[in-house]
Design a protein around this motif. Structure first.
Motif, PDB file in Angstrom:
ATOM      1  N   THR A 110      -1.609  15.648  -4.048  1.00  0.00           N
ATOM      2  CA  THR A 110      -1.822  15.283  -2.895  1.00  0.00           C
ATOM      3  C   THR A 110      -0.931  14.132  -2.374  1.00  0.00           C
ATOM      4  OG1 THR A 110      -3.613  13.745  -3.715  1.00  0.00           O
ATOM      5  CG2 THR A 110      -4.229  15.978  -2.918  1.00  0.00           C
ATOM      6  N   GLY A 111      -0.569  13.498  -3.161  1.00  0.00           N
ATOM      7  CA  GLY A 111       0.305  12.061  -2.939  1.00  0.00           C
ATOM      8  C   GLY A 111       1.461  12.945  -2.617  1.00  0.00           C
ATOM      9  N   THR A 112       2.237  13.664  -3.216  1.00  0.00           N
ATOM     10  CA  THR A 112       3.230  14.125  -3.243  1.00  0.00           C
ATOM     11  C   THR A 112       3.437  15.054  -1.983  1.00  0.00           C
ATOM     12  OG1 THR A 112       3.985  14.221  -5.593  1.00  0.00           O
ATOM     13  CG2 THR A 112       5.129  15.715  -4.160  1.00  0.00           C
ATOM     14  N   LEU A 113       2.223  15.668  -1.590  1.00  0.00           N
ATOM     15  CA  LEU A 113       2.273  16.550  -0.395  1.00  0.00           C
ATOM     16  C   LEU A 113       2.090  15.866   0.846  1.00  0.00           C
ATOM     17  CD1 LEU A 113       1.929  19.426   0.537  1.00  0.00           C
ATOM     18  CD2 LEU A 113      -0.458  19.281   0.183  1.00  0.00           C
ATOM     19  N   ASP A 114       1.491  14.704   0.695  1.00  0.00           N
ATOM     20  CA  ASP A 114       1.295  13.552   1.778  1.00  0.00           C
ATOM     21  C   ASP A 114       2.950  13.008   1.981  1.00  0.00           C
ATOM     22  OD1 ASP A 114       0.414  11.467   3.761  1.00  0.00           O
ATOM     23  OD2 ASP A 114       1.104  10.004   1.937  1.00  0.00           O
ATOM     24  N   GLU A 115       3.638  12.665   1.018  1.00  0.00           N
ATOM     25  CA  GLU A 115       5.024  12.218   1.228  1.00  0.00           C
ATOM     26  C   GLU A 115       5.942  13.216   1.932  1.00  0.00           C
ATOM     27  OE1 GLU A 115       4.728   9.342  -2.674  1.00  0.00           O
ATOM     28  OE2 GLU A 115       5.355  11.386  -2.914  1.00  0.00           O
ATOM     29  N   ALA A 116       5.634  14.473   1.515  1.00  0.00           N
ATOM     30  CA  ALA A 116       6.537  15.589   1.790  1.00  0.00           C
ATOM     31  C   ALA A 116       6.172  15.935   3.222  1.00  0.00           C
ATOM     32  CB  ALA A 116       6.027  16.845   1.174  1.00  0.00           C
ATOM     33  N   THR A 117       5.102  15.787   3.720  1.00  0.00           N
ATOM     34  CA  THR A 117       4.902  16.077   5.313  1.00  0.00           C
ATOM     35  C   THR A 117       5.266  14.936   6.031  1.00  0.00           C
ATOM     36  OG1 THR A 117       2.597  15.467   4.989  1.00  0.00           O
ATOM     37  CG2 THR A 117       2.987  17.806   4.803  1.00  0.00           C
ATOM     38  N   GLU A 118       5.192  13.769   5.498  1.00  0.00           N
ATOM     39  CA  GLU A 118       5.719  12.408   6.323  1.00  0.00           C
ATOM     40  C   GLU A 118       7.099  12.561   6.525  1.00  0.00           C
ATOM     41  OE1 GLU A 118       5.688   8.249   7.368  1.00  0.00           O
ATOM     42  OE2 GLU A 118       4.044   9.599   6.709  1.00  0.00           O
ATOM     43  N   ILE A 119       8.112  13.005   5.506  1.00  0.00           N
ATOM     44  CA  ILE A 119       9.466  13.298   6.061  1.00  0.00           C
ATOM     45  C   ILE A 119       9.747  14.371   6.808  1.00  0.00           C
ATOM     46  CG2 ILE A 119       9.898  14.331   3.892  1.00  0.00           C
ATOM     47  CD1 ILE A 119      12.398  11.845   5.565  1.00  0.00           C
TER      48      ILE A 119
ATOM     49  N   ASP B  30       0.837  -1.069  -0.068  1.00  0.00           N
ATOM     50  CA  ASP B  30       0.149   0.155   0.119  1.00  0.00           C
ATOM     51  C   ASP B  30       0.810   1.097  -0.032  1.00  0.00           C
ATOM     52  OD1 ASP B  30       0.932   0.434   2.674  1.00  0.00           O
ATOM     53  OD2 ASP B  30      -0.996  -0.755   3.387  1.00  0.00           O
ATOM     54  N   LEU B  31       0.234   2.311  -0.091  1.00  0.00           N
ATOM     55  CA  LEU B  31       1.068   3.728  -0.018  1.00  0.00           C
ATOM     56  C   LEU B  31       1.900   3.864   1.187  1.00  0.00           C
ATOM     57  CD1 LEU B  31      -1.634   5.728  -1.980  1.00  0.00           C
ATOM     58  CD2 LEU B  31       0.487   4.758  -2.907  1.00  0.00           C
ATOM     59  N   ALA B  32       1.226   3.664   2.051  1.00  0.00           N
ATOM     60  CA  ALA B  32       2.054   4.113   3.552  1.00  0.00           C
ATOM     61  C   ALA B  32       3.440   2.972   3.552  1.00  0.00           C
ATOM     62  CB  ALA B  32       1.140   3.437   4.849  1.00  0.00           C
ATOM     63  N   GLU B  33       3.228   1.792   2.980  1.00  0.00           N
ATOM     64  CA  GLU B  33       4.520   0.889   2.910  1.00  0.00           C
ATOM     65  C   GLU B  33       5.498   1.626   1.940  1.00  0.00           C
ATOM     66  OE1 GLU B  33       5.947  -3.557   2.591  1.00  0.00           O
ATOM     67  OE2 GLU B  33       3.776  -2.978   1.858  1.00  0.00           O
ATOM     68  N   ARG B  34       5.003   2.042   0.827  1.00  0.00           N
ATOM     69  CA  ARG B  34       5.840   2.554  -0.166  1.00  0.00           C
ATOM     70  C   ARG B  34       6.492   3.778   0.191  1.00  0.00           C
ATOM     71  NH1 ARG B  34       2.947   5.720  -5.276  1.00  0.00           N
ATOM     72  NH2 ARG B  34       4.798   5.681  -6.800  1.00  0.00           N
ATOM     73  N   LYS B  35       5.822   4.660   1.074  1.00  0.00           N
ATOM     74  CA  LYS B  35       6.743   5.779   1.455  1.00  0.00           C
ATOM     75  C   LYS B  35       7.749   5.270   2.590  1.00  0.00           C
ATOM     76  CE  LYS B  35       3.260   7.785   3.351  1.00  0.00           C
ATOM     77  NZ  LYS B  35       2.387   8.913   4.237  1.00  0.00           N
ATOM     78  N   LYS B  36       7.499   4.426   3.301  1.00  0.00           N
ATOM     79  CA  LYS B  36       8.450   3.854   4.314  1.00  0.00           C
ATOM     80  C   LYS B  36       9.562   3.155   3.530  1.00  0.00           C
ATOM     81  CE  LYS B  36       8.685   0.587   8.003  1.00  0.00           C
ATOM     82  NZ  LYS B  36       9.420  -0.463   7.787  1.00  0.00           N
ATOM     83  N   LEU B  37       9.377   2.429   2.457  1.00  0.00           N
ATOM     84  CA  LEU B  37      10.477   1.612   1.761  1.00  0.00           C
ATOM     85  C   LEU B  37      11.375   2.906   0.878  1.00  0.00           C
ATOM     86  CD1 LEU B  37       8.484  -1.420   0.503  1.00  0.00           C
ATOM     87  CD2 LEU B  37      10.171  -1.322   2.431  1.00  0.00           C
ATOM     88  N   MET B  38      10.857   3.912   0.512  1.00  0.00           N
ATOM     89  CA  MET B  38      11.259   4.715  -0.323  1.00  0.00           C
ATOM     90  C   MET B  38      12.297   5.559   0.782  1.00  0.00           C
ATOM     91  SD  MET B  38       8.565   6.180  -2.617  1.00  0.00           S
ATOM     92  CE  MET B  38       9.548   7.330  -3.876  1.00  0.00           C
ATOM     93  N   LEU B  39      11.851   5.898   1.881  1.00  0.00           N
ATOM     94  CA  LEU B  39      12.682   6.586   2.709  1.00  0.00           C
ATOM     95  C   LEU B  39      13.857   5.812   3.315  1.00  0.00           C
ATOM     96  CD1 LEU B  39       9.824   8.846   4.586  1.00  0.00           C
ATOM     97  CD2 LEU B  39      11.635   9.580   2.815  1.00  0.00           C
ATOM     98  N   GLU B  40      13.527   4.396   3.518  1.00  0.00           N
ATOM     99  CA  GLU B  40      14.684   3.557   3.884  1.00  0.00           C
ATOM    100  C   GLU B  40      15.670   3.449   2.873  1.00  0.00           C
ATOM    101  OE1 GLU B  40      12.570  -0.211   4.804  1.00  0.00           O
ATOM    102  OE2 GLU B  40      11.883   0.692   6.658  1.00  0.00           O
TER     103      GLU B  40
END
Length: 182
Positions: A104-113, A82-92
């Motif tokens: 909105t997806g990019t904004l979500d990713e940006a605020t996560e980091i 899913d998208l949450a796991e994707r963000k986690k894997l990308m950042l790792e």
């Protein structure tokens, strides 16, 4: 260096694709690896093409429901559930993060980091590449958050604002800890 780029998969006009291609070519020529959402469409394709054509490597992290648009010739491709796991894997997999134009997806990713940095869970350098003034309003909002006490750390510690691809990459290459994964 492994540079995660959060960006749109939409087809966009040249005012966005030109600077994205410029950044990608610089990244590839410098021998860096692109970590991105794995899509072979829109701006994601433009950036992946630029990196690969300039000699860089591609590490895609897609999601199973987008397998049909995943880039077939990436050096590495991982599929998240899913998208949450994707963000986690990308950042790792990344040493640093660049936020390019997106929805909105990019904004979500940006605020996560940024949230991870705010709480001290990562010190990876983060650049917001403000192509064609796309993020002027967001930059203003972040400054207001800082001015009014909503950020636990100074904004300059959370992210660097760059208007041009050359400045974004130069910042990343000179940032402390940028080549250290973790």
């Amino acid at each position: 260096m492994r540079i995660c780029v959060f960006l749109s998969a939409a087809d966009l006009p040249e005012r966005y694709t030109g600077p994205a291609r410029d950044f990608a070519e610089r990244l590839g020529r410098a021998g860096h690896t692109l970590v991105w959402g794995g899509s072979d469409a829109g701006l994601m394709k433009v950036v992946a093409d630029g990196v690969q054509n300039a000699g860089g490597r591609l590490c895609g992290v897609s999601v199973t429901f987008l397998q049909g648009v995943a880039r077939p010739n990436a050096d590495e491709m991982v599929f998240a559930a899913d998208l949450a796991e994707r963000k986690k894997l990308m950042l790792e997999r990344a040493d640093a993060v660049v936020i390019m134009v997106g929805g909105t997806g990019t904004l979500d990713e940006a605020t996560e980091i940024l949230e991870l940095k705010k709480h001290g869970h990562t010190d990876k350098p983060v650049v917001l590449l403000n192509t064609a003034g796309f993020y002027d309003g967001l930059a203003q909002q972040f400054r207001r958050m800082e001015d009014e006490g909503f950020l636990a750390r100074p904004l300059a510690e959370l992210m660097y604002f760059a208007d041009e691809p050359a400045g974004a990459l130069a910042y990343l290459e000179s940032a402390p800890g940028a080549s250290e994964v973790g």
